[in-house]
Design an enzyme around this catalytic site. Structure first.
Site, mmCIF file in Angstrom:
data_model
loop_
_atom_site.group_PDB
_atom_site.id
_atom_site.type_symbol
_atom_site.label_atom_id
_atom_site.label_comp_id
_atom_site.label_asym_id
_atom_site.label_seq_id
_atom_site.Cartn_x
_atom_site.Cartn_y
_atom_site.Cartn_z
ATOM 1 N N ASP A 93 0.853 -1.198 0.000
ATOM 2 C CA ASP A 93 0.000 0.000 0.000
ATOM 3 C C ASP A 93 0.887 1.245 0.000
ATOM 4 O O ASP A 93 2.101 1.160 0.178
ATOM 5 C CB ASP A 93 -0.950 -0.018 1.225
ATOM 6 C CG ASP A 93 -0.214 0.042 2.565
ATOM 7 O OD1 ASP A 93 -0.409 -0.863 3.392
ATOM 8 O OD2 ASP A 93 0.550 1.007 2.773
ATOM 9 N N HIS A 108 8.394 -5.523 -1.559
ATOM 10 C CA HIS A 108 7.429 -6.409 -2.228
ATOM 11 C C HIS A 108 6.655 -5.683 -3.314
ATOM 12 O O HIS A 108 5.595 -6.138 -3.739
ATOM 13 C CB HIS A 108 6.462 -7.011 -1.204
ATOM 14 C CG HIS A 108 7.131 -8.022 -0.308
ATOM 15 N ND1 HIS A 108 6.562 -8.453 0.870
ATOM 16 C CD2 HIS A 108 8.324 -8.653 -0.399
ATOM 17 C CE1 HIS A 108 7.384 -9.319 1.443
ATOM 18 N NE2 HIS A 108 8.468 -9.441 0.694
ATOM 19 N N GLY A 175 4.788 -4.533 13.090
ATOM 20 C CA GLY A 175 3.592 -5.077 12.435
ATOM 21 C C GLY A 175 3.870 -6.188 11.447
ATOM 22 O O GLY A 175 3.204 -6.267 10.409
#
Ligand code: APR
Length: 241
Positions: A93, A108, A175
């Protein structure tokens, strides 16, 4: 001071974007082998496009949260002190960028970019992709794909990531479950180099035992606390004394 921060899906969880391996996570609901591999794209391009178009719409509708904003503050605060933040994310994102982070390394890839499988050109693309999408560089249709790294493909920027990790004064993972390599191996590489390591996560990750210190709780509380501590701003309101 140079800090290397690795983020994963957990930093975007409170923005409403799902994680992968938590209960209800993306890979608990969908088979990554059918949606996130080059073979899947060759076999069922429409199904893969539909999956990523849905995720891209989710990212467009999401907003950065206090954890993303805190890392943008950390980047500016360290630079003002002659230091550096190397922000490496596993996330595809764009919430770090939309929160104000200026240097983000997407190992990624990026969901908001599209790449042509015919000529290799990559460009920003926040819209749905499909077999009818033409490449703006070569004009071919049918070959545009999300510019993300699928299972079986090589993550990006690994040399720059390794150099930054080896030069860091502190390694922080935020996270991420520590389930996917090479990112999951960064903490061991930092430890081998004698670099202090810290985990900030909702719960202990698969590699929790390798971290010197940890702060477990939601990223929107734990990351601002961490940044305030690093920048010497003292505890933020509502955090533990
Ligand atoms: N605050 C902090 N951490 C959270 C929160 C939150 N609000 N919610 C969830 N987490 C933590 C979970 O405890 C878990 O450890 O985020 C982590 C998410 O783990 P994964 O779902 O495995 O996501 P991630 O580690 O980013 O996955 C790595 O796997 O499939 C690939 O490409 C994909 O980049 C992804 C990679």
């Amino acid at each position: 001071m140079t800090i290397f921060v690795l983020t994963g899906a957990g930093i975007s969880a409170e923005s409403g974007l799902g994680t992968f391996r938590d209960p209800g996570g993306l890979w608990r609901r969908f088979d990554p082998m059918r949606l996130a591999t080059p073979e899947a794209f060759a076999r069922e391009p429409e199904e893969v496009h539909a999956f990523y178009n849905l995720r891209r719409r989710g990212v467009r509708e999401a907003e950065p949260n206090a954890a993303h904003a805190a890392l943008a503050r950390l980047e500016a605060g360290l630079a003002a002190r002659g230091g550096r933040l190397f922000l490496c994310t596993q996330n595809v994102d764009d919430l770090h960028e939309r929160a104000g982070s200026r240097a983000v390394v997407h190992m990624h890839g990026e969901l908001m970019r599209a790449r042509c499988t015919a000529c290799g050109a990559s460009r920003p693309s926040a819209e749905d992709l499909g077999l009818g999408t033409a490449c703006p560089a070569c004009g071919r249709r049918g070959g545009m794909r999300p510019d993300v790294v699928w299972f079986g493909e090589m993550p990006l920027h690994l040399e720059a990531i390794g150099d930054a990790l080896d030069a860091a004064d502190l390694f922080v993972a935020i996270g991420t479950s520590g389930a996917v390599y090479p990112a999951a191996g960064f903490v061991a590489r930092a430890r081998a180099a004698g670099i202090p390591t810290r985990e900030i996560n909702l719960a202990p990750s698969d590699t929790a035992g390798l971290f010197d210190t940890a702060d477990y709780g939601p990223a929107t509380r734990a990351v601002p606390d961490f940044v305030a501590e690093i920048l010497g701003e003292g505890p933020v309101s509502g955090s533990r004394p």
